[in-house]
Scaffold this active site. Structure first.
Site, short mmCIF file in Angstrom:
data_model
loop_
_atom_site.label_atom_id
_atom_site.label_comp_id
_atom_site.label_asym_id
_atom_site.label_seq_id
_atom_site.Cartn_x
_atom_site.Cartn_y
_atom_site.Cartn_z
N ASP A 163 -5.08 47.46 25.55
CA ASP A 163 -4.31 46.47 24.82
C ASP A 163 -2.93 46.99 24.41
O ASP A 163 -1.90 46.36 24.66
CB ASP A 163 -5.11 46.03 23.58
CG ASP A 163 -4.39 45.01 22.73
OD1 ASP A 163 -3.45 45.39 22.00
OD2 ASP A 163 -4.79 43.83 22.75
N GLY A 181 -9.04 37.43 27.17
CA GLY A 181 -10.37 36.85 27.18
C GLY A 181 -10.33 35.34 27.11
O GLY A 181 -11.11 34.64 27.78
N VAL A 185 -3.79 41.19 22.63
CA VAL A 185 -3.68 40.98 24.08
C VAL A 185 -5.07 40.90 24.71
O VAL A 185 -5.31 40.08 25.61
CB VAL A 185 -2.84 42.10 24.73
CG1 VAL A 185 -2.81 41.93 26.24
CG2 VAL A 185 -1.42 42.08 24.17
N ASP A 186 -6.00 41.72 24.25
CA ASP A 186 -7.37 41.62 24.74
C ASP A 186 -7.95 40.24 24.44
O ASP A 186 -8.60 39.62 25.29
CB ASP A 186 -8.25 42.69 24.07
CG ASP A 186 -8.16 44.03 24.77
OD1 ASP A 186 -8.01 44.05 26.00
OD2 ASP A 186 -8.24 45.06 24.09
N TYR A 187 -7.74 39.78 23.21
CA TYR A 187 -8.25 38.46 22.85
C TYR A 187 -7.62 37.37 23.71
O TYR A 187 -8.31 36.47 24.21
CB TYR A 187 -7.99 38.18 21.37
CG TYR A 187 -8.94 38.86 20.42
CD1 TYR A 187 -10.25 38.41 20.28
CD2 TYR A 187 -8.54 39.94 19.65
CE1 TYR A 187 -11.12 39.04 19.41
CE2 TYR A 187 -9.41 40.58 18.78
CZ TYR A 187 -10.70 40.12 18.66
OH TYR A 187 -11.58 40.74 17.79
#
Length: 382
Positions: A139, A172, A167-169
């Protein structure tokens, strides 16, 4: 009624945040999500801190409503079992480094021949192609490379990463959107497709107007702390009781309400503040005036005054205030889950609300390999 994705079978081979978060969204909406983990060790995040009775809260945050099945990915026999599961699946989610699935005999070209209805979701740092495809990414790396880090933080301070793995969220969520779109197309054509989501591309999608401003106008977006880039006064202000209050009154509709609440009508006649553009040009001056007013009041008094005036405002909450927030509790966004080892713990609720087919939390995060035999029998693979 059943969940919106009742009957959809999902294999979750992913790790860390973006992939597991995507799979959890599908699970919350009713899909049968099987988390496929390495035999003996499981996903790396099972060891992450903090832990509750030896169980990682990090892992539990992203893996509720799933069943756990373990395989030895290096074993030809277990690779064949994986392919048999894939043949039965509607969705496969993976976020290995590009090429890893191909080494296991599970590349897209192979899998779409095995299961033409399969939706394969591939989440990676930079994508399956391009000069950076093989570079590892997390991230914070995507925040740095995308420019998000360069526009975050105080103007006179260093670049800063966000306080969460945004950014990960986002990756996803983009993967979830792509999955649902692919399933909709499949319902019309009978064929699945490949869905890709990358950390870098997800990050640059959140740059507001920075890309066209740089490319067309040569204007570099800079760090600006907690102020708004486009209107003023918008900022976080210290209150008399030591808390912080965030207040947003930059538009021409909201500013007069703020002025009335502060009982400073002369501000409306001041040429520096009479229009949104004028206030933005004099953002420091108007912010100083608001800051002085807020500092004379406790945070609760400021929020109450702004509520009466219809000005968006909130105390900057601490985590102990978040978990007892009456609005979140009333809407089921702070919920308790009973875990067989960790015990009872609180977590976030189902975020998306559907009127007829609402999501729900049906299962605690699984123990490693807890459902291996159950899944193999239920999916007709044993």
């Amino acid at each position: 009624m059943a969940g919106a994705l009742e009957g959809i079978k999902v294999l979750d081979l992913s790790r860390f945040i973006a992939g597991p978060f995507c799979a959890m969204q599908l699970a919350d909406l009713g899909a049968d999500v099987v988390k496929v983990e390495r035999a003996g060790k499981g996903e790396e995040t099972r060891q992450n801190l903090p832990q509750l009775n030896g169980e990682s809260l990090y892992f539990m945050t992203f893996n509720r409503n799933k069943r756990s099945l373990t395989l030895d990915f290096r074993s030809p026999r277990d690779q064949e079992t994986l392919r048999k599961l894939i043949a039965k699946a509607d969705v496969l989610i993976e976020n290995f480094r590009p090429g890893t699935m191909e080494k296991m005999g599970c590349g897209w070209d192979t899998l779409r021949e095995l299961n033409p209805r399969l939706v394969m979701v591939r989440i990676s740092g930079f994508g399956q192609t391009g000069p950076l495809a093989q570079r590892p990414c997390f991230d914070a790396i995507a925040q740095a490379m995308s420019g998000l880090m360069s526009i975050t933080g105080q103007q006179d301070g260093p670049p800063m990463m966000a306080g969460t793995f945004m950014v990960d969220y986002a990756s996803g969520l983009y993967a979830t959107i792509g999955t649902l779109a692919a399933l909709n197309v499949r319902s019309q054509t009978g064929r699945g497709q490949l869905v890709e989501s990358t950390l870098l591309e997800s990050a640059i999608s959140m740059l507001i107007s920075a890309i066209p401003a740089q490319a067309q106008l040569g204007e570099a977006m800079e760090r600006c702390g907690n102020v708004d880039r486009y209107t003023a006064p918008v900022n976080s202000y210290p209150s008399a009781d030591g808390a912080f209050v965030y207040l947003s009154a930059g538009t021409d509709a909201l500013f007069p309400r703020l002025v009335e609440a502060m009982d400073q009508p002369g501000l409306l006649a001041d040429e520096r503040f009479c229009t949104a553009h004028a206030r933005l040009s004099n953002a420091v001056a108007i912010s100083d005036i608001v800051a002085a007013w807020v500092l004379r009041h406790d945070a609760a008094e400021v929020v109450a005054a702004m509520d009466r005036a219809g000005v968006p405002c909130a105390k900057v909450a601490t985590m102990d205030e978040v978990v007892t927030n009456p609005q979140l509790l009333a809407r089921g966004q702070i919920v308790d889950i009973d875990h067989p080892v960790a015990g009872r713990y609180s977590t976030h609720g189902v975020t998306v609300s559907l009127s007829d087919t609402p999501g729900e939390i049906r299962r605690a995060p699984p123990l490693l390999g807890e459902h291996t035999e159950e899944v193999l029998r239920g999916w007709g693979v044993a």
